[in-house]
Every structure is written in structure tokens, then in C-alpha cells.
Design a protein around this motif. Structure first.
Motif, short mmCIF file in Angstrom:
data_model
loop_
_atom_site.label_atom_id
_atom_site.label_comp_id
_atom_site.label_asym_id
_atom_site.label_seq_id
_atom_site.Cartn_x
_atom_site.Cartn_y
_atom_site.Cartn_z
N ASP A 178 14.67 1.92 -5.58
CA ASP A 178 15.64 1.00 -5.98
C ASP A 178 14.78 0.16 -6.83
O ASP A 178 15.39 -0.41 -8.03
N LEU A 179 13.48 -0.41 -6.56
CA LEU A 179 12.80 -1.26 -7.55
C LEU A 179 12.41 -0.96 -8.68
O LEU A 179 12.58 -1.34 -9.88
N THR B 281 10.55 -4.60 -0.20
CA THR B 281 11.82 -4.28 -0.05
C THR B 281 12.89 -4.94 0.84
O THR B 281 12.07 -5.25 1.90
N ARG B 282 14.04 -5.33 0.43
CA ARG B 282 14.83 -5.89 1.55
C ARG B 282 15.22 -5.15 2.69
O ARG B 282 15.72 -3.71 2.45
N ASN C 107 12.60 -9.75 -3.48
CA ASN C 107 11.79 -8.94 -3.71
C ASN C 107 10.25 -9.43 -3.76
O ASN C 107 9.41 -8.76 -4.57
N ARG D 147 19.86 -12.31 4.65
CA ARG D 147 19.93 -11.35 3.83
C ARG D 147 20.53 -11.81 2.67
O ARG D 147 19.98 -11.24 1.21
N ARG E 12 22.26 -0.72 3.46
CA ARG E 12 20.73 0.07 3.75
C ARG E 12 19.67 -0.40 3.35
O ARG E 12 19.68 -1.68 2.22
N ARG E 13 18.60 0.04 3.84
CA ARG E 13 17.35 -0.45 3.33
C ARG E 13 17.18 -0.19 1.73
O ARG E 13 17.37 0.92 1.60
N GLU E 14 16.66 -1.25 1.47
CA GLU E 14 16.32 -0.97 -0.18
C GLU E 14 14.87 -0.27 0.11
O GLU E 14 14.24 -0.09 0.75
N THR E 15 14.74 0.68 -1.26
CA THR E 15 13.44 1.37 -1.47
C THR E 15 12.92 1.11 -2.50
O THR E 15 13.24 0.24 -3.42
N GLU E 16 11.55 1.62 -2.64
CA GLU E 16 10.88 1.49 -3.75
C GLU E 16 11.32 1.90 -5.01
O GLU E 16 11.16 1.52 -6.12
#
Length: 423
Positions: A417-418, A394-395, A389, A384, A411-415
Motif C-alpha cells: 500500500d505504501l 503501516t497502520r 506512516n 486510528r 484491514r491492516r495496511e501493507t508495505e
């Protein structure tokens, strides 16, 4: 309980892998895949093992292995200190409630802004790594009207038996001051001559994923000799020797068992002067075995007489280590039992790279199919924290499990976030 690098609560129950009392099918349904499943009990136990091995010394967790605010809180509870190597890691440490006085700040090229922050936040110790840094730090501490504690990072000329990219103690290294070339001795003179700096110790780190104590003891002996010589030359006492981290872990069946923390401490103490306080910086040996990476199989592609590729929904973006320096892992079919005979496959990721390989020559049941879940042990360190990316993937989240309960601590990264980063 499953051995060979798996967390202590990992168990095979009713045809399903369970970690922390939670089944992988339930985890995948709630948190999605890929995901890192972190055994909180294992993490706490490994912190305690190091603390018990060195009750009269200092244990600084190597934050680069894996760090988030919740882990910082666990470290604080366990009585461990923390080492960081960037301003970002320092910010996470403070966000998690760690007293900056219990933080050691590493790095071969700390920026002026990072050094200024370290001084203003009263970081416990800065490990100086170059002559330019000694000069900058002395000026910043003088400007702030404080005396900053420092250790000097020394390259002791010890070649650890590990991959060249994670060996750091040899003469040809970007880290530290060479012992053989006399640079370390000059660094001692410069620090002692700076009124705003306090020399609290010497530091070395010979590499990572080391399973032989020989390198540690040789480094300890050379560092101890240098410390005593510096004390004689300058008429001072240097109270601490930090031997860094690097103790290896079991990543797959057949890997050599690494020494226990108490064995490492006992071995190096034999060569240390009585007045010297020992410090260590375990990272991988705490975080590595605590987590399992969980993936879902998407496709199985058989090339008769050549290979069978099992593609999962992650890859080099969540574990770049196999592609970077050939790190070897294992994996199991985790979501069901199978009576099918095993066949060797290559587990690959979803990225647009031929080198996106997670596990080579892995025996899996011949009936592995889309929708199956694969679990990769020893995934708690440098996955991690090194995740990217690439291909705008997403990570994954980090999910802590304990006593049958699960919660996301990252938490899971989201689009979204990108996309938020783009102007």
C-alpha cells in the motif's frame, strides 16, 4: 467485566483478557499486532444512550473520532446523523450508505471543490465558518439552483477546562465567528441576505475531553441569548442550536467520571428557548471506550536506578495523542496472569523519537517480557483516525468483536500500500 474505561464486554478469564468473547492471544494470532480491537456491542450501546437522551433532537456522530464504512452503517442503523469536516470524510459517509441529507459538513477552510461537492450531493447542512465561505457557498448554491441549509459556527468565548490544543470555544480560535467582536451577528446578516442560503441554526463547540457541565451550560446560555437577539433583530425564527460535542471519557483509573448524556442534555435544555431544537455531536464519548489497542512487547530495557523501558511494536504512529498534547493512558499485561510484584515502567513505541511514549509511570508485573501482549483501553477515538506512516510503519487494522466472533472492518495496511503511492 472490567471498568474504568474498558469496553463493557472486557473480562479477565483464565489469565487472559477477552473482549467481545474473544481472547487477545487468538486475536493477535489471527490479525497481528498492533491492532485496535473494537467492541461492537459497546459501540451500539453508546449510540443508543445518546439517542435515548435526545429523542426529539438531533445526534450527529463526530466522524473525526473514528470513521469507516462499517461504522457509518452502524450509525445509520442506530438512527444517528453524522458530522464530517473534510471531503474525504464525506466520501466515507456516502460509501457507508449514509444519506447526505443526514450529514453536517464542518471545517474552517473547506475548499471550493469540497463546497461544490456538498451542494451537488445535497448535504443536509453546511456549517459556515468564515465570511469568505458564506460568499462562496451562496454563489455555488445559486449556480446549482438550490437553497443550501447552513448553520453559523459561533465562538461563544467559553474556555473549556482542557488542553489548549483541543479547546475551541475561546475568543482566540481558528474556528467560527466571534460573539464578543460582533462577527457572529454580521454572519447572520450575510446569510439571511443570501437568497440561496437558509439559516437553519447556530453552532458552537467549546472543546474536547470535558468532564464538567459548567462550560456546556454557559455556552448554551450565551448561544441562546444570541439566538433570541438575532431573531428579534431580523424578525425570523432560528429553529436549531447545535452545541457540538466534547464530552469526556475515562481513560485511566482515577479519572473523573464524565456526566451521562442524559445529564448533559437536561442541563443545557434548562437554558434553551422552548422552540429551539437541540443538536449535539458526540464522537469520543461514543467511540473512545469501545476499543482496546493491542501491542506485543519486543524488548524490556532496565536502566538501574533510572527507568525501565518496555518497548512495543507500535507507538506514536498509531497513537500520537500522548506526544501531541500529553494524553494519559493506562495499560495491562493482557495475555497471561502474573504473581510478580509490580514495578513502574515506561511503555514506549518503536519510532525514532525520544518522545515516542505511550504510557508513563505504569505499574506492570516485574516479569513482563518479550512476547507478552499489552492492552490499552479507551483507544477507539482519535487513534486510528490520526494514525500516520511515520518511519514508514503501516497502520494497524480495526477488528470488530462480538459474541465470540472477530472480523476486520479496516484491514491492516501493507508495505505494498505504501509503495503504490510512489511514482
Amino acid at each position: 467485566m472490567i471498568e474504568n474505561g474498558w469496553p463493557r464486554t472486557a473480562a479477565w478469564i483464565d489469565g487472559e483478557l477477552r473482549v467481545g468473547g474473544v481472547g487477545v492471544r487468538e486475536l493477535a494470532a489471527e490479525f497481528g499486532t498492533p491492532a485496535y480491537i473494537l467492541d461492537e456491542e459497546e459501540f451500539h450501546a453508546r449510540c443508543a444512550q445518546w439517542r435515548q437522551a435526545l429523542p426529539d433532537g438531533e445526534v450527529h456522530y463526530g466522524g473525526k473520532a473514528f470513521l469507516c464504512p462499517e461504522v457509518v452503517r452502524w450509525l445509520d442503523e442506530a438512527g444517528l446523523c453524522l458530522d464530517v469536516c473534510t471531503g474525504g470524510e464525506l466520501a466515507v459517509a456516502v460509501a457507508g450508505g449514509m444519506d447526505p441529507a443526514r450529514v453536517v459538513f464542518h471545517g474552517n477552510n473547506k475548499s471550493l471543490a469540497e463546497l461544490r461537492r456538498a451542494v451537488s450531493w445535497r448535504v443536509g447542512c453546511v456549517v459556515v465558518d468564515s465570511f469568505a465561505e458564506i460568499e462562496r457557498l451562496a454563489a455555488l448554491a445559486d449556480e446549482a439552483g438550490v437553497r443550501q441549509s447552513v448553520m453559523i459556527r459561533v465562538t461563544p468565548g467559553v474556555e473549556a477546562h482542557t488542553h489548549e490544543f483541543i479547546a475551541t470555544g475561546g475568543e482566540d480560535s481558528k474556528f467560527g465567528f466571534s460573539l464578543r467582536a460582533g462577527l457572529a451577528a454580521e454572519a447572520v446578516r450575510l446569510v439571511l441576505a443570501a437568497p440561496s442560503l437558509e439559516l437553519s441554526g447556530l453552532h458552537s463547540h467549546i472543546g474536547s475531553q470535558i468532564t464538567d457541565l459548567g462550560g456546556f451550560t454557559l455556552a448554551a446560555r450565551r448561544m441562546a441569548d444570541f439566538l433570541l437577539a438575532a431573531e428579534r433583530e431580523h424578525g425570523v425564527t432560528i429553529p436549531k442550536l447545535d452545541l457540538g460535542g466534547g464530552l469526556g471519557i475515562v481513560q485511566r483509573p482515577g479519572d473523573p467520571l464524565p456526566p451521562r448524556p442524559a445529564e448533559l442534555v437536561a442541563a443545557v435544555r434548562e437554558v434553551l428557548p422552548a422552540h429551539v431544537r437541540l443538536a449535539v455531536e458526540p464522537g469520543r464519548s461514543i467511540a473512545g471506550p469501545t476499543a482496546v489497542a493491542l501491542y506485543e512487547v519486543g524488548t524490556v530495557k532496565e536502566i538501574p536506578g533510572v527507568n525501565t523501558y518496555v518497548s512495543v511494536d507500535g507507538g506514536m504512529s498509531d497513537n500520537p495523542r500522548p506526544a501531541m498534547y500529553g494524553a494519559a493512558y493506562t495499560a495491562i499485561l493482557a495475555s497471561r496472569s502474573s504473581q510478580a510484584p509490580a514495578r513502574e515502567v515506561t511503555v514506549v513505541g518503536k519510532h525514532c523519537e525520544s518522545g515516542d511514549v505511550l504510557v508513563r509511570d505504569l505499574p506492570l508485573p516485574a516479569d513482563v517480557r518479550p512476547g507478552d501482549l499489552l492492552a490499552v483501553p479507551a483507544s477507539g477515538a482519535y487513534q486510528r483516525s490520526m494514525a500516520s506512516n511515520y518511519n514508514h510503519v503501516t497502520r494497524p487494522p480495526v477488528v470488530a468483536v462480538r459474541d465470540g466472533a472477530a472480523r476486520a472492518i479496516v484491514r491492516r495496511e501493507t508495505e505494498e500500500d505504501l509503495l503504490r503511492l510512489y511514482a
